[in-house]
Design an enzyme around this catalytic site. Structure first.
Site, short mmCIF file in Angstrom:
data_model
loop_
_atom_site.label_atom_id
_atom_site.label_comp_id
_atom_site.label_asym_id
_atom_site.label_seq_id
_atom_site.Cartn_x
_atom_site.Cartn_y
_atom_site.Cartn_z
N GLU A 145 -2.59 -9.13 3.43
CA GLU A 145 -2.96 -9.62 4.76
C GLU A 145 -4.46 -9.52 5.01
OE1 GLU A 145 -3.10 -5.30 5.30
OE2 GLU A 145 -1.81 -6.67 4.19
N CYS B 61 0.83 -1.21 0.00
CA CYS B 61 0.00 0.00 0.00
C CYS B 61 0.87 1.27 0.00
CB CYS B 61 -0.98 -0.04 1.16
SG CYS B 61 -2.40 1.08 0.94
N HIS C 287 -3.85 -5.16 -0.16
CA HIS C 287 -3.49 -5.70 1.16
C HIS C 287 -3.52 -7.22 1.14
CE1 HIS C 287 -3.46 -2.01 3.67
NE2 HIS C 287 -4.22 -1.56 2.69
#
Length: 381
Positions: free
Chosen positions: A333, A246, A331
């Site tokens: 995650e 990001c 992202h």
């Protein structure tokens, strides 16, 4: 209690207040996620923003401490169509309204969020003021006009102290620009020895920690507001394997000579399709960003585009042609969102192992453990 949201273009929304009382100015954005409002609220990348949820029912499963993505929320306001005051979930430890009140965040419900989202899509993100007071519209407009949006939110959200999450495998220095807990969680689940450092940690200070790899975290705001971070990445490039996420992706691009620009209304939600150019495969990704790497600026650099957004064709992934370094705009995650891209953490570790094989003269982690722990304790003091 009544609450009002006034946009910079003069549009006024009236609804019901929940959470804190008062007034707050921020950049009004929207998130398209169906679930995950707690992770959205606690994502530091939303620092300084008034977040609108497009899904109409919010608060129905309450708040659970285990689902936080940071130690506290940094948003400046929360907008919903309907707020459910009494949660119904066996994991719920608190209500959304009480959480917002605890941190001084104003919430407003009974708002036509579809209309609000269409305005932002048509005209772009804009400043807004959220209030529970009885001020006249003219007073709100004046206050909004004289209150600047926060800059360099990275300094607000980054950790102030070095801390570690010990592991037995690769040592990763995670530079915290406003990192989500999910990044640390993914690394520690793979056995990594993670040392988290503040955003303004210098390249020399990072070298003293003898990392095997560098993780550049997500974070809020304009990447050009932290030029010192760009310079740090530039100094470390080629010396250690680097993985940016990001804001970390944008800082990596700037460090390599590319440029960034602000999107009209950004990408925020858990359903954004991203195409991996090498395989042609499409991944559904979790995203939260208002800036992007300019495609034309990549030409003439050592960067190679690896992923694009299937909706608007903006750059979603980069890798360095000469050094072990890559980044993604989304992202991997998740939290909230799909875990389709968690394999990127494994790819990062594979890159580190390959780099270590090519550089056998580098000190082994086991030989450095005692010395590093002493340095870390000193840094924490």
């Amino acid at each position: 209690m009544q609450a009002r949201l006034l946009l910079e273009d003069g549009t006024l929304f009236t609804g019901q207040s929940f959470g804190a009382e008062g007034a707050s100015v921020g950049e009004v954005v929207f998130n398209t996620g169906i679930t995950g409002y707690q992770e959205v609220i606690s994502d530091p990348s939303y620092c300084g923003q008034i977040v609108t949820m497009t899904f109409p029912l919010i608060g129905n499963y309450g708040i659970t401490r285990d689902d936080f993505e940071s130690v506290r929320p940094f948003i400046h306001g929360f907008v919903t169509r309907r707020y459910e005051e009494v949660p119904s979930n066996w994991r719920a430890q608190d209500s959304l309204g009480r959480l917002l009140k605890e941190y001084g965040i104003i919430g407003i419900s009974e708002v036509d969020t579809r209309m609000l989202t269409r305005i932002i899509r048509r005209h772009g993100v804009m400043k807004g003021i959220l209030t529970t007071g009885s001020e006249r519209v003219e007073e709100l407009q004046e206050r909004m006009g004289t209150t600047p949006l926060p800059r360099n939110q990275v300094a607000w959200t980054s950790t102030k102290n070095v801390f570690s999450s010990p592991g037995t495998k690769e040592r990763i220095v995670l530079i915290d620009y406003g990192a989500k807990s999910g990044i640390l969680r993914e690394l520690t689940q793979r056995g990594c020895d993670v040392i988290v450092v503040p955003h303004n940690t210098t390249a020399d200070e990072i070298r003293r920690l003898h990392p095997d790899g560098i993780q550049l975290s997500n974070g809020p705001g304009d990447p050009k507001d932290v030029p010192e971070s760009v310079e740090t990445v530039r100094q470390l490039l080629g010396e250690y394997p680097i993985f940016g996420i990001c804001l970390g992706h944008q800082l990596f691009a700037l460090a390599c000579g590319a440029d960034t620009d602000k999107l009209k209304f950004g990408h925020r939600g858990g359903n954004h399709p991203v195409k991996e150019l090498e395989s042609g495969r499409c991944y559904i990704t979790s995203q939260n960003h208002g800036y992007t790497v300019k495609e034309e600026s990549v030409a003439g650099t050592d960067l190679v585009v690896t992923h694009i957004n299937n909706n608007d064709k903006t750059i979603e992934g980069l890798k360095h042609a000469k050094h072990p370094a890559f980044s993604v705009q989304y992202h991997p995650e998740a939290a909230p969102g799909p875990f389709d891209s968690s394999y990127l953490f494994d790819q990062f570790l594979d890159m580190i192992r390959e780099h270590k094989l090519k550089n056998p003269e580098r000190p082994r982690q086991a030989q450095l453990s005692e010395m590093l722990r002493g340095e870390l304790q000193y840094a924490q003091k």
